[in-house]
Design an enzyme around this catalytic site. Sequence first.
Site, short mmCIF file in Angstrom:
data_model
loop_
_atom_site.label_atom_id
_atom_site.label_comp_id
_atom_site.label_asym_id
_atom_site.label_seq_id
_atom_site.Cartn_x
_atom_site.Cartn_y
_atom_site.Cartn_z
N GLY A 11 31.36 18.62 53.24
CA GLY A 11 32.27 17.82 52.34
C GLY A 11 32.65 16.74 53.09
N ALA A 12 31.69 15.94 53.56
CA ALA A 12 32.01 14.90 54.38
C ALA A 12 31.80 13.54 53.83
CB ALA A 12 30.92 14.74 55.67
N SER A 13 31.73 13.60 52.65
CA SER A 13 31.62 12.24 51.67
C SER A 13 32.85 11.56 51.58
CB SER A 13 30.69 12.66 50.52
OG SER A 13 31.48 13.20 49.51
N VAL A 63 27.20 24.58 49.08
CA VAL A 63 27.36 25.46 50.51
C VAL A 63 27.67 26.62 50.17
CG1 VAL A 63 28.41 23.62 51.77
CG2 VAL A 63 29.72 24.92 50.66
N ASN A 89 34.54 21.98 55.98
CA ASN A 89 35.62 21.40 55.37
C ASN A 89 35.53 21.41 53.91
OD1 ASN A 89 37.75 18.99 55.00
ND2 ASN A 89 35.87 17.89 54.33
N SER A 141 44.31 25.78 55.09
CA SER A 141 45.35 24.98 54.27
C SER A 141 46.64 25.79 54.41
CB SER A 141 44.92 24.92 52.86
OG SER A 141 46.25 24.32 52.35
N TYR A 154 42.95 29.26 45.54
CA TYR A 154 42.73 28.34 46.60
C TYR A 154 43.58 29.00 47.61
CZ TYR A 154 43.20 24.15 49.20
OH TYR A 154 43.08 23.19 50.02
N ALA A 156 43.99 32.31 48.21
CA ALA A 156 43.24 33.33 48.74
C ALA A 156 42.02 32.95 49.60
CB ALA A 156 42.96 34.26 47.52
N LYS A 158 41.77 30.27 51.32
CA LYS A 158 42.08 29.52 52.63
C LYS A 158 42.50 30.72 53.61
CE LYS A 158 40.90 25.25 51.68
NZ LYS A 158 39.83 24.76 52.70
N ILE A 187 48.26 16.05 52.75
CA ILE A 187 47.26 15.00 53.26
C ILE A 187 46.85 14.18 52.34
CG2 ILE A 187 45.29 14.31 54.89
CD1 ILE A 187 47.53 16.19 56.05
#
Length: 242
Positions: A11-13, A63, A89, A141, A154, A156, A158, A187
């Site tokens: 998730g680095a883009s 992934v 990430n 998170s 989400y 669950a 995390k 964030i």
Amino acid sequence: MFNGKVALITGASRGIGKAIALKLASQGVNIAIIYAGNAEKADEVCQAVKKLGVTAHTYKCDVSDFNAAKETVDCVKKDFGTIDILVNNAGITKDGLIMMMKEDAFDSVLDVNLKGAFNMIRHCAPIFLKKKCGKIINISSVAGVMGNAGQANYSASKAGLIGLTKSVAKELASRNICCNAIAPGLIQTDMTENLAGEEALLKAIPLGRAGAPEEVADVVAFLCAADYITGQVICIDGGLVI
């Protein structure tokens, strides 16, 4: 300290992943940029990373696909020679109240956020075990710490990521491999740009503001250098979960 090290970041883009890539690159880490769909954004990050004087490549990967994750890890190892740091990430949201949530909305979020992290850890672990060192950092998170209405899937995923972190930390500690989780709060990223109820959420944050992706990246860099911290969850949330 980090010169010549190799980090694989999913998730680095964009957002937090992009900030992590740039932070680690600024400290001499070569970067494998994993992205799901936006090749243009991934390439922009790649070029920005290269300007910092390190090597970088992009890799498209779902992934949540076990075999695709293995192929990607194999490609990264072939291109860079090794992997020293894994940052999980990649994440998606498909929010909705539990009474109306579709099965696919639950499954797909768990598949990417939790199973995706498992897949990457599973395929990177043999590399770390052979080297007898490695750092794994999972981006969880505060929703996984305290829950969040409208985000059962989400939250669950995390929360599961936190359990995965602690189990992996115990399993791999004897080989000098550290595994930790970071739990960001609000964030400022593309994902939170149109977040419902943001004003109320800001009022609940003792520091009274949202965080920046770079503040998460700073803690990732810290954990990459920390050899006596493992199995921990560090909240970066302005005090939201106090």
